[in-house]
Design an enzyme around this catalytic site. Structure first.
Site, short mmCIF file in Angstrom:
data_model
loop_
_atom_site.label_atom_id
_atom_site.label_comp_id
_atom_site.label_asym_id
_atom_site.label_seq_id
_atom_site.Cartn_x
_atom_site.Cartn_y
_atom_site.Cartn_z
N CYS A 16 9.68 34.36 64.33
CA CYS A 16 10.18 33.00 64.13
C CYS A 16 9.89 32.47 62.74
O CYS A 16 10.45 31.46 62.33
CB CYS A 16 9.54 32.05 65.14
SG CYS A 16 10.04 32.39 66.81
N ASP A 55 6.99 31.23 61.78
CA ASP A 55 5.74 30.48 61.73
C ASP A 55 4.94 30.67 63.01
O ASP A 55 5.49 30.85 64.09
CB ASP A 55 5.92 28.99 61.40
CG ASP A 55 7.04 28.33 62.16
OD1 ASP A 55 7.41 28.85 63.22
OD2 ASP A 55 7.51 27.28 61.71
N CYS A 90 5.24 28.08 56.33
CA CYS A 90 5.52 27.41 55.07
C CYS A 90 4.49 26.32 54.81
O CYS A 90 3.57 26.11 55.58
CB CYS A 90 6.91 26.82 55.11
SG CYS A 90 7.12 25.65 56.45
N CYS A 118 7.49 21.97 62.45
CA CYS A 118 6.13 22.37 62.08
C CYS A 118 5.10 21.48 62.78
O CYS A 118 4.04 21.94 63.20
CB CYS A 118 5.94 22.30 60.57
SG CYS A 118 6.96 23.48 59.67
#
Lengths: 278, 394
Positions: free
Chosen positions: A35, A37, A61, A105
């Protein structure tokens, strides 16, 4: 280039609490390499159910690393039941906001926290259940519904920003639209079959909606002493305001869904959802 | 705005390039005094027309083409669209296109939307690539069909620098009576091209990839190839592309092509040496790193290296602290949620695709810059790996 707040940059460049706590009382492992992350959160929890230490390891990231770092600072010192109330929006707010494409995130942070608390309590998370909607990123319908409710999502694009669902091959777009409609209408609307993706700009939608209102809907409502005005179009949501006799009519909700929404779906776009403006 | 260009170590020349100082000088008169319209009757305008003629000659010379074959456009994307849509209109009964899985979005997204744009149903064969990014010629031959209108294959890939054998592929297409287009945006100026000897019907190039400004491109159309304009309008470019000429940029592009011809040798010796040193240094000093793309069938300036278990955006932002500019094929940098379509087509594992970094050099880079990057990269990767849940320290 993404526009990151100073706080995101600080937490990315000098992250707090990197690593794993020794003999953790709760561990949350979410995301995957595929994916792009992943986050491993480890918690030390004392006998009063207070989180005394939190550490993270993150692959991802800048905003994924910053969200993880922020999360460890937020939960340290909280009781487990306090920590449980943290939402992804809280994490994003702590960082002074995240670019909308990066909201997933913060969602990953909340999911890791939930998983760690569940691990501490020895329960299995309900999120692991549900039907997988997005195969590219392994997102279930329950996760999508939750994101729609918690973050008040209004379009498939927003669902993608928050959950990643639909961000890969895009095959699940229609299904996501159905879930969006069903969730927002709380079961009033049965999912409609969309014949192939139809895309319209908001301006195109407004023009067409207005034309249908003028031509067909208004004349009918006026016969009963009522009227309707278009207030706003936001993604697939059409906000209207009922006027005149309609405002006091007990059946106005039925009028909206059974008549106005039906007409607009037939003549403008299958995916439209009509709501009364506040 | 002062962007402190002198402090930057610019290794992202496949994204865009510095405008050569000589190019700026050549352009200046046309941004100031010489503002006449080249289509005007009086000398003040007409003299501007002459410099466009000169620029056309400079571009043609670099490509080994005839002057009349050069059409100025606004960018590489316009050139690509013009070529492909022209071929489909010239042969309306042919509804098949052959292209590859690793094309630039300018071609890739056009081919994905052809039905909507033309109102007709098309078949698009997208050729698979090998793990080193090269093409299988047998599969290409199989893909060519009686109803193929055009083949569109890039000369060199922007992400990996891998070069495709377009000379041979164009000849194979010609044998079957099929038009051939190549997006040569990354190749022009870096490797020798001689269109006069080749069966390439359309070639696209973009000014800003070879030290000319942004906003100017070229479509080179072989004499005798059927052509339908993309932008209808005035008689500019002999009716093949309407719109008043972007005079200053066209002059700049002409100058840039002249310089590219002169510097081609340096590109393939000094620049290539720097690229090789950078690549070998990174692969040697960073464990679990790998090269993406064929080692030799490649542009002299490009290297694409994956650092496993770390994510590209995070790497780039750390490099940014040292003013080192490069690109990544990671999902987070692409604006989509999936890593680069080029690396995925090559079957690069996700562990590596997310951590890919592309360095693309130019004649303006120095050995000292390569040393600096080689010094800074290993600690950046090590620092991020310390944070990665997938990294197991040896």
């Amino acid at each position: 280039m993404w526009e990151y707040t100073d706080k995101v940059q600080q937490h990315f460049l000098q992250p707090h609490n990197v690593g794993e706590v020794e003999n953790p009382d709760g561990t949350g492992d979410v995301g995957s390499l595929a994916c792009g992350d992943a986050l491993k959160l480890t918690l030390k929890i004392d006998k009063d159910e207070r989180i005394v230490d939190a550490k993270f390891k993150t692959f991802g990231c800048a905003s994924a690393i910053a969200s993880s770092s922020a999360l460890t600072l937020m939960v340290t010192g909280m009781t487990v039941s306090e920590a449980e109330k943290i939402t992804n929006e809280d994490i994003a707010d702590y960082l002074g906001g995240l670019p909308k494409e990066k909201m997933h995130c913060s969602v990953m942070g909340r999911e890791a926290l939930e998983a760690a608390i569940a691990d501490y309590r020895g329960v299995i998370l309900p999120m692991a259940e549900g039907e997988v909607v997005c195969e590219c990123f392994g997102v279930t319908d329950l996760e999508v519904i939750r994101a729609i409710r918690e973050s008040n999502l209004r379009s498939v694009e927003e669902i993608t920003n928050f959950t990643k669902a639909g961000g890969g091959c895009g095959k699940c777009e229609d299904r996501l639209r159905e879930i969006l409609q069903a969730t927002v209408s709380e079961g009033i609307v049965t999912p409609v079959q969309v014949e192939g993706p139809k895309r319209m700009t908001t301006l195109q939608k407004i023009k067409k909606i207005e034309a249908v209102l003028e031509r067909e809907i208004k004349p009918v409502l006026r016969k009963d002493g009522g009227d309707i005005e278009l207030v706003d179009v936001d993604g697939d949501f059409v906000m209207v305001s009922l006027r005149g006799a309609c405002t006091s009519c007990a059946k106005s909700q039925t009028t909206l869904k059974e008549y106005v929404e039906k007409k607009l779906r037939e003549q403008v776009l299958e995916s439209l959802i009509v709501e009364a403006a506040k | 705005m002062n962007c402190e260009a002198d402090k930057v170590i610019y290794m992202d020349n496949n994204a865009t390039t510095r405008i050569a100082p000589e190019v700026v000088d050549a352009m200046m008169p046309f941004l100031t005094d010489c503002y006449g319209n080249p289509s005007s009757m009086y000398n003040f305008g007409g003299q501007v027309g002459k410099v466009i003629t000169k620029a056309r000659g400079q571009v043609a010379k670099l490509l080994g083409a005839e002057d009349s074959e050069v059409i100025f456009t606004s960018c590489g994307t316009e050139s690509d669209s013009t070529a492909i849509l022209s071929a489909l209109q010239a042969f309306p009964e042919k509804r098949h296109i052959v292209t590859t899985r690793v094309e630039h979005p300018a071609v890739k997204n056009l081919c994905e939307n052809l039905d909507r744009l033309t109102g007709h149903k098309h078949r698009v064969t997208r050729l698979q690539v090998e793990s080193d990014g090269t093409l299988d010629m047998a599969r290409y031959e199989e893909a060519l069909a009686d109803d193929t209108a055009i083949v569109s294959v890039m000369w060199a890939n922007n992400e990996t620098g891998v070069i495709f054998p377009v000379e041979k592929m164009a000849a194979m297409a010609k044998e079957r009576g099929i038009l051939f287009h190549t997006d040569a945006v990354q190749a022009v100026g870096k490797i020798p091209i001689n269109l006069g000897e080749l069966d390439i019907d359309f070639l696209s190039l973009s000014g800003h990839k070879l030290h000319a400004p942004k906003g100017v491109g070229v479509l080179c159309v072989k004499r005798g190839t059927p052509f339908v304009p993309f932008l209808a309008g005035g008689h500019q470019e002999e009716g093949r592309r309407g719109g008043t000429e972007n005079v200053a940029s066209i002059v700049g592009l002409g100058k840039a092509c002249e310089l590219a011809g002169e510097k081609m040798e340096e590109e393939n010796s000094r620049v290539k040496k720097m690229r090789d040193r950078l690549e070998e240094g990174l692969l040697a000093s960073v464990p679990k790193s790998m090269l993406n793309g064929h080692k030799t069938d490649r542009l002299p300036n490009t290297t694409n290296v994956s650092f496993e278990f770390v994510e590209g955006e995070a790497i780039l932002l750390h490099m940014n602290l040292y003013n080192i500019c490069a690109s990544s094929g990671s999902a987070c940098t692409s604006g989509s949620l999936e890593p680069s379509h080029v690396l995925r087509a090559m079957g690069v594992p996700f562990t590596a695709a997310h951590g890919s970094i592309r360095f693309s050099l130019s004649i303006y880079n120095t050995d000292a810059e390569v040393d600096f990057v080689l010094e800074k990269m290993p600690p950046i990767i090590a620092e991020l790996r310390k944070m990665s849940p997938f990294w197991k320290a040896e």
